[in-house]
Design a protein around this motif. Structure first.
Motif, PDB file in Angstrom:
ATOM      1  N   UNK A  89      -2.269  11.259  -6.056  1.00 31.09           N
ATOM      2  CA  UNK A  89      -3.690  10.961  -5.792  1.00 31.09           C
ATOM      3  C   UNK A  89      -3.897   9.480  -5.515  1.00 31.09           C
ATOM      4  N   UNK A  90      -3.228   8.624  -6.277  1.00 32.09           N
ATOM      5  CA  UNK A  90      -3.391   7.182  -6.068  1.00 32.09           C
ATOM      6  C   UNK A  90      -2.862   6.765  -4.693  1.00 32.09           C
ATOM      7  N   UNK A  91      -1.734   7.327  -4.291  1.00 37.16           N
ATOM      8  CA  UNK A  91      -1.180   6.989  -2.977  1.00 37.16           C
ATOM      9  C   UNK A  91      -2.095   7.491  -1.862  1.00 37.16           C
ATOM     10  N   UNK A  92      -2.610   8.711  -2.020  1.00 40.77           N
ATOM     11  CA  UNK A  92      -3.522   9.259  -1.012  1.00 40.77           C
ATOM     12  C   UNK A  92      -4.785   8.403  -0.902  1.00 40.77           C
ATOM     13  N   UNK A  93      -5.313   7.971  -2.052  1.00 44.82           N
ATOM     14  CA  UNK A  93      -6.497   7.120  -2.046  1.00 44.82           C
ATOM     15  C   UNK A  93      -6.201   5.785  -1.367  1.00 44.82           C
ATOM     16  N   UNK A  94      -5.039   5.214  -1.641  1.00 46.58           N
ATOM     17  CA  UNK A  94      -4.662   3.946  -1.019  1.00 46.58           C
ATOM     18  C   UNK A  94      -4.525   4.111   0.493  1.00 46.58           C
ATOM     19  N   UNK A  95      -3.934   5.210   0.918  1.00 49.02           N
ATOM     20  CA  UNK A  95      -3.808   5.458   2.364  1.00 49.02           C
ATOM     21  C   UNK A  95      -5.178   5.600   3.009  1.00 49.02           C
ATOM     22  N   UNK A  96      -6.110   6.262   2.330  1.00 51.23           N
ATOM     23  CA  UNK A  96      -7.473   6.371   2.886  1.00 51.23           C
ATOM     24  C   UNK A  96      -8.130   5.005   2.991  1.00 51.23           C
ATOM     25  N   UNK A  97      -7.966   4.183   1.968  1.00 56.04           N
ATOM     26  CA  UNK A  97      -8.576   2.858   2.006  1.00 56.04           C
ATOM     27  C   UNK A  97      -8.001   1.997   3.120  1.00 56.04           C
ATOM     28  N   UNK A  98      -6.698   2.134   3.349  1.00 57.05           N
ATOM     29  CA  UNK A  98      -6.055   1.320   4.375  1.00 57.05           C
ATOM     30  C   UNK A  98      -6.138   1.934   5.762  1.00 57.05           C
ATOM     31  N   UNK A  99      -6.471   3.210   5.821  1.00 56.95           N
ATOM     32  CA  UNK A  99      -6.603   3.885   7.112  1.00 56.95           C
ATOM     33  C   UNK A  99      -5.280   4.143   7.802  1.00 56.95           C
ATOM     34  N   UNK A 100      -4.220   4.283   7.043  1.00 53.28           N
ATOM     35  CA  UNK A 100      -2.910   4.529   7.642  1.00 53.28           C
ATOM     36  C   UNK A 100      -2.012   5.236   6.650  1.00 53.28           C
ATOM     37  N   UNK A 101      -1.029   5.975   7.162  1.00 51.24           N
ATOM     38  CA  UNK A 101      -0.050   6.616   6.294  1.00 51.24           C
ATOM     39  C   UNK A 101       0.994   5.591   5.860  1.00 51.24           C
ATOM     40  N   UNK A 102       1.349   5.632   4.603  1.00 50.27           N
ATOM     41  CA  UNK A 102       2.352   4.718   4.072  1.00 50.27           C
ATOM     42  C   UNK A 102       3.717   5.391   3.927  1.00 50.27           C
ATOM     43  N   UNK A 103       3.704   6.717   3.793  1.00 48.25           N
ATOM     44  CA  UNK A 103       4.955   7.464   3.635  1.00 48.25           C
ATOM     45  C   UNK A 103       4.979   8.650   4.584  1.00 48.25           C
ATOM     46  N   UNK A 148       9.572  18.246   2.536  1.00 45.23           N
ATOM     47  CA  UNK A 148      10.060  18.852   1.290  1.00 45.23           C
ATOM     48  C   UNK A 148      11.373  18.262   0.804  1.00 45.23           C
ATOM     49  N   UNK A 149      12.133  17.608   1.704  1.00 44.55           N
ATOM     50  CA  UNK A 149      13.465  17.148   1.333  1.00 44.55           C
ATOM     51  C   UNK A 149      13.551  15.643   1.115  1.00 44.55           C
ATOM     52  N   UNK A 150      12.582  14.874   1.653  1.00 44.17           N
ATOM     53  CA  UNK A 150      12.709  13.431   1.480  1.00 44.17           C
ATOM     54  C   UNK A 150      11.369  12.735   1.664  1.00 44.17           C
ATOM     55  N   UNK A 151      11.328  11.515   1.165  1.00 43.73           N
ATOM     56  CA  UNK A 151      10.169  10.634   1.327  1.00 43.73           C
ATOM     57  C   UNK A 151      10.687   9.319   1.895  1.00 43.73           C
ATOM     58  N   UNK A 152      10.029   8.803   2.917  1.00 43.83           N
ATOM     59  CA  UNK A 152      10.433   7.509   3.461  1.00 43.83           C
ATOM     60  C   UNK A 152       9.204   6.722   3.905  1.00 43.83           C
ATOM     61  N   UNK A 153       9.333   5.413   3.908  1.00 45.40           N
ATOM     62  CA  UNK A 153       8.236   4.542   4.315  1.00 45.40           C
ATOM     63  C   UNK A 153       8.021   4.613   5.812  1.00 45.40           C
ATOM     64  N   UNK A 154       6.754   4.596   6.210  1.00 46.73           N
ATOM     65  CA  UNK A 154       6.422   4.425   7.620  1.00 46.73           C
ATOM     66  C   UNK A 154       6.542   2.943   7.973  1.00 46.73           C
ATOM     67  N   UNK A 155       6.404   2.635   9.239  1.00 44.62           N
ATOM     68  CA  UNK A 155       6.427   1.223   9.652  1.00 44.62           C
ATOM     69  C   UNK A 155       5.307   0.454   8.964  1.00 44.62           C
ATOM     70  N   UNK A 156       4.120   1.073   8.890  1.00 46.42           N
ATOM     71  CA  UNK A 156       3.006   0.433   8.181  1.00 46.42           C
ATOM     72  C   UNK A 156       3.333   0.283   6.699  1.00 46.42           C
ATOM     73  N   UNK A 157       4.014   1.296   6.139  1.00 44.18           N
ATOM     74  CA  UNK A 157       4.386   1.235   4.732  1.00 44.18           C
ATOM     75  C   UNK A 157       5.288   0.051   4.432  1.00 44.18           C
ATOM     76  N   UNK A 158       6.241  -0.228   5.326  1.00 44.07           N
ATOM     77  CA  UNK A 158       7.117  -1.387   5.130  1.00 44.07           C
ATOM     78  C   UNK A 158       6.306  -2.680   5.121  1.00 44.07           C
ATOM     79  N   UNK A 159       5.341  -2.779   6.026  1.00 46.85           N
ATOM     80  CA  UNK A 159       4.531  -4.001   6.065  1.00 46.85           C
ATOM     81  C   UNK A 159       3.681  -4.137   4.798  1.00 46.85           C
ATOM     82  N   UNK A 160       3.085  -3.020   4.386  1.00 47.42           N
ATOM     83  CA  UNK A 160       2.240  -3.057   3.189  1.00 47.42           C
ATOM     84  C   UNK A 160       3.080  -3.338   1.948  1.00 47.42           C
ATOM     85  N   UNK A 161       4.320  -2.856   1.921  1.00 48.15           N
ATOM     86  CA  UNK A 161       5.163  -3.068   0.754  1.00 48.15           C
ATOM     87  C   UNK A 161       5.373  -4.558   0.489  1.00 48.15           C
ATOM     88  N   UNK A 162       5.660  -5.312   1.527  1.00 47.03           N
ATOM     89  CA  UNK A 162       5.854  -6.754   1.335  1.00 47.03           C
ATOM     90  C   UNK A 162       4.585  -7.405   0.790  1.00 47.03           C
TER      91      UNK A 162
END
Length: 287
Positions: free
Chosen positions: A34-48, A52-66
């Protein structure tokens, strides 16, 4: 945007697995999602990207991570600056922590000065206040995990039988639970402190004959002191604060203990959390 959401995001990014991130944060996995979904809504972009088999950062996620790491580091520096300048530490407590509090506060003040506000609350309310940011840390017994909080085991205490001085076993150096089987065990109601209540009843097993619930530990001691046919159990630190001349604390045989913990928010820097646990603990060897 909350720091908590950024902390959750960084943890998921480190683990690339929502379940493992939830375990690290000591909370349920749906709360992380829920927290990740809320953060994605606030930022207007997908972060992951999730499958079913894996989770990985999107390009936007890498930028937000830093940026998230920089923000969290800055928040840690702000906390450190506030502590160095002399802030206020709000500590949630229950009964029987006086000596431990005095020792721990003195130890922490050696690093930086601060004011102390003690907030006496039942355990459930203590943990809720910590989750809501109304206190900064809490001391508790018998708590092994708490959703959304970091539980740091810090000490152990013997459990003692507290008896009326007129009880036949009051003069002994130790007493077995089986020797108290004919006496009524009086405990505060589970609402007062569910973790301690459950720890005591679990340790004593089915041989203990439970009487009607008492009120607070202080009220329980008064009632036991007036009734030589009853007894109660208190952790050693708590028993040491009993001022009644009508009761006596006797070690149980075999020795029984209860764990004590310092509980902090999950976003407290690791070095600060460790310092708190060390200050209020005693290497898990108390008693």
């Amino acid at each position: 945007m909350e720091l908590r959401a950024l902390r959750y995001f960084v943890t998921v990014a480190d683990e690339l697995h929502f379940g493992r991130a939830a375990e690290r944060l000591h909370i349920a996995q749906p709360a992380v999602s829920r927290q990740i979904a809320q953060l994605e809504r606030e930022l207007g972009t997908r972060l992951f990207d999730r499958t079913p088999r894996r989770v990985r950062l999107t390009a936007a996620g890498h930028r937000v991570l830093d940026a998230a790491r920089e923000t969290l580091a800055a928040a840690d520096r702000v906390r450190g600056a506030a502590g160095a300048a002399g802030g206020t530490m709000r500590i949630g407590i229950g009964a029987g922590f006086t000596t431990r509090l005095e020792r721990g506060i003195d130890a922490l003040r050696e690093a930086s000065p601060f004011d102390v506000v003690l907030v006496d609350l039942p355990l459930t309310a203590r943990l809720a206040a910590l989750r809501h940011g109304e206190i900064d840390l809490a001391l508790a017994r018998g708590v092994h995990a708490a959703d959304g909080l970091e539980v740091l085991p810090s000490w152990t205490e013997p459990l003692l039988a507290v008896l009326s001085r007129r009880h036949p076993a009051a003069g002994r150096t130790a007493v077995g639970v089986d020797e108290l089987a004919e006496s009524t065990l009086r405990l505060p109601s589970r609402d007062q402190d569910p973790a301690l209540h459950d720890a005591v009843t679990s340790a004593l097993g089915p041989s203990a004959r439970l009487g009607r619930p008492a009120g607070t530990p202080q009220h329980t001691v008064v009632e036991v002191g007036s009734d030589p046919g009853s007894w109660t159990v208190l952790p050693a630190d708590q028993a040491a604060e009993v001022r009644s001349a009508r009761v006596r604390a006797v070690p149980l045989r075999p020795r029984m203990t209860i764990a004590g913990s310092v509980i902090t928010p999950p976003d407290l820097p690791g070095r600060c959390a460790a310092a708190h646990a060390a200050a209020f603990g005693d290497g898990l060897t108390s008693g």
